[in-house]
Design a protein around this motif. Structure first.
Motif, short mmCIF file in Angstrom:
data_model
loop_
_atom_site.label_atom_id
_atom_site.label_comp_id
_atom_site.label_asym_id
_atom_site.label_seq_id
_atom_site.Cartn_x
_atom_site.Cartn_y
_atom_site.Cartn_z
N LEU A 279 0.74 -1.35 0.06
CA LEU A 279 0.11 0.02 0.09
C LEU A 279 0.92 1.26 -0.08
CD1 LEU A 279 -2.95 1.00 0.16
CD2 LEU A 279 -2.78 1.05 2.68
N LEU A 280 1.97 1.09 0.80
CA LEU A 280 2.78 2.42 0.78
C LEU A 280 3.44 2.76 -0.75
CD1 LEU A 280 4.26 4.52 2.58
CD2 LEU A 280 6.00 2.80 2.96
N SER A 281 3.90 1.64 -1.10
CA SER A 281 4.52 1.72 -2.45
C SER A 281 3.34 2.40 -3.61
CB SER A 281 4.92 0.51 -3.10
OG SER A 281 6.10 -0.20 -2.23
N SER A 282 2.10 1.70 -3.49
CA SER A 282 1.07 1.91 -4.45
C SER A 282 0.69 3.81 -4.35
CB SER A 282 -0.24 1.41 -4.17
OG SER A 282 -0.02 0.09 -4.37
N ALA A 283 0.85 4.18 -2.82
CA ALA A 283 0.80 5.65 -2.37
C ALA A 283 1.57 6.17 -3.04
CB ALA A 283 0.28 5.51 -0.95
N GLY A 284 2.82 6.00 -3.16
CA GLY A 284 3.81 6.67 -3.44
C GLY A 284 3.85 6.94 -4.92
N GLY A 285 3.43 5.77 -5.57
CA GLY A 285 3.39 6.02 -7.08
C GLY A 285 2.04 6.84 -7.48
N LEU A 286 1.19 6.66 -6.65
CA LEU A 286 -0.33 7.66 -6.84
C LEU A 286 0.32 9.06 -6.72
CD1 LEU A 286 -3.01 8.21 -7.61
CD2 LEU A 286 -3.51 7.54 -5.18
N ALA A 287 1.14 9.27 -5.81
CA ALA A 287 1.45 10.67 -5.38
C ALA A 287 2.36 11.30 -6.37
CB ALA A 287 2.22 10.71 -4.08
N ILE B 245 7.47 5.83 -11.15
CA ILE B 245 6.03 5.23 -10.92
C ILE B 245 6.42 3.62 -11.26
CG2 ILE B 245 3.79 4.99 -11.84
CD1 ILE B 245 3.94 7.99 -11.88
N ALA B 246 7.07 3.42 -12.12
CA ALA B 246 6.94 2.09 -12.84
C ALA B 246 7.54 0.90 -11.45
CB ALA B 246 7.82 1.77 -13.75
N VAL B 247 8.86 1.72 -11.05
CA VAL B 247 9.59 0.90 -9.93
C VAL B 247 8.87 0.65 -8.56
CG1 VAL B 247 11.54 1.03 -8.36
CG2 VAL B 247 11.83 1.59 -10.73
N LEU B 248 7.93 1.90 -8.32
CA LEU B 248 7.02 1.54 -7.02
C LEU B 248 5.84 0.63 -7.30
CD1 LEU B 248 7.03 5.52 -6.06
CD2 LEU B 248 7.99 3.49 -4.79
N LEU B 249 5.54 0.58 -8.49
CA LEU B 249 4.33 -0.21 -8.85
C LEU B 249 4.85 -1.70 -8.84
CD1 LEU B 249 2.04 1.80 -11.22
CD2 LEU B 249 1.83 1.41 -8.74
N LEU B 250 5.88 -2.09 -9.36
CA LEU B 250 6.69 -3.13 -9.27
C LEU B 250 6.76 -3.82 -7.77
CD1 LEU B 250 8.99 -3.16 -12.39
CD2 LEU B 250 6.81 -4.55 -12.02
N LEU B 251 7.33 -3.04 -7.09
CA LEU B 251 7.56 -3.27 -5.60
C LEU B 251 6.30 -3.40 -4.93
CD1 LEU B 251 9.35 -3.22 -2.97
CD2 LEU B 251 8.95 -0.78 -2.80
N ALA B 252 5.19 -2.52 -5.42
CA ALA B 252 3.85 -2.96 -4.84
C ALA B 252 3.19 -4.28 -5.11
CB ALA B 252 2.68 -1.71 -5.34
N LEU B 253 3.55 -4.76 -6.22
CA LEU B 253 3.05 -5.90 -7.01
C LEU B 253 3.80 -7.17 -6.26
CD1 LEU B 253 1.10 -7.42 -8.90
CD2 LEU B 253 3.31 -7.45 -10.50
N ALA B 254 4.94 -6.89 -6.10
CA ALA B 254 5.83 -7.91 -5.42
C ALA B 254 5.36 -8.13 -4.01
CB ALA B 254 7.38 -7.66 -5.51
N ALA B 255 5.25 -6.95 -3.31
CA ALA B 255 4.81 -6.95 -2.07
C ALA B 255 3.38 -7.42 -1.68
CB ALA B 255 4.99 -5.73 -1.00
N GLY B 256 2.63 -7.25 -2.36
CA GLY B 256 1.21 -7.84 -2.73
C GLY B 256 1.34 -9.22 -2.62
N ILE B 257 1.90 -9.79 -3.58
CA ILE B 257 1.95 -11.20 -3.96
C ILE B 257 2.57 -11.92 -2.67
CG2 ILE B 257 3.43 -13.06 -5.23
CD1 ILE B 257 2.87 -11.26 -7.64
N VAL B 258 3.69 -11.51 -1.98
CA VAL B 258 4.33 -11.82 -0.88
C VAL B 258 3.24 -11.98 0.34
CG1 VAL B 258 6.01 -11.80 0.98
CG2 VAL B 258 6.63 -11.45 -1.40
N SER B 259 2.62 -10.88 0.41
CA SER B 259 1.40 -11.21 1.56
C SER B 259 0.55 -11.76 1.20
CB SER B 259 0.76 -9.59 1.36
OG SER B 259 -0.36 -9.52 2.34
N LEU B 260 0.05 -11.94 -0.17
CA LEU B 260 -1.08 -13.07 -0.47
C LEU B 260 -0.31 -14.33 -0.16
CD1 LEU B 260 -3.72 -13.71 -1.65
CD2 LEU B 260 -2.43 -13.75 -4.11
#
Length: 163
Positions: free
Chosen positions: A57-65, A132-147
């Motif tokens: 969520l933090l990575s996604s918020a950073g990308g959105l910002a 933004i691309a790096v932050l979204l990739l980080l968000a995706l990776a962290a989301g997959i690990v969380s899942l």
């Protein structure tokens, strides 16, 4: 192809307004949730699943910002400013008034097409889209690990319940 009657087909004012308003509301919600995670009660109940979810969520918020920051650059320009900004390539005046612009939302950019067929981007800072691309990739990776951690935890609990 650009119509001769409208050489400035940039980002629409209405679309940018909606993106900025909705994006700001979403960003405020994400920041409020993340801040709530730092309360004394929530800090003691941290699990690896929650940490990875919060990182996503933090990575996604950073990308959105960053996306909103780029949109703000475009929002504050009028048609005349776009033409003026496009007339310069790397700080050197090329051909004022002879270029046309095309706005794109993904990736966020304002493309200036020159009469000789070349093109360049203007207005949106160059660091925005790659970051933004790096932050979204980080968000995706962290989301997959969380899942995966969440599924593993539930699978362990189901096995323990059957015994």
């Amino acid at each position: 192809m650009l119509a001769a009657s409208d050489p400035y087909q940039g980002h629409g004012f209405t679309a940018l307004t909606v993106i900025l308003l909705a994006g700001t509301a979403a960003l405020c919600g994400a920041v409020a949730f993340l801040c709530s995670r730092f309360t004394r009660q929530n800090r003691s109940a941290r699990t690896p699943v929650a940490v990875w979810r919060d990182l996503a969520l933090l990575s996604s918020a950073g990308g959105l910002a960053l996306y909103l920051w780029g949109c703000l650059h475009l929002y504050l320009l009028d048609r005349q400013d776009r033409g003026t900004r496009c007339a310069y390539v790397d700080g050197v005046l090329q051909r004022p008034g002879a270029e046309a612009t095309v706005g794109e939302f993904v990736p966020l950019r304002l493309v200036c097409r020159m009469p000789d067929g070349s093109s360049h981007t203007a207005v949106v800072p160059e660091y925005i889209n790659p970051t933004i691309a790096v932050l979204l990739l980080l968000a995706l990776a962290a989301g997959i690990v969380s899942l995966l951690l969440h599924r593993k935890r539930h699978a362990t609990h189901r096995k323990a319940g059957r015994s």
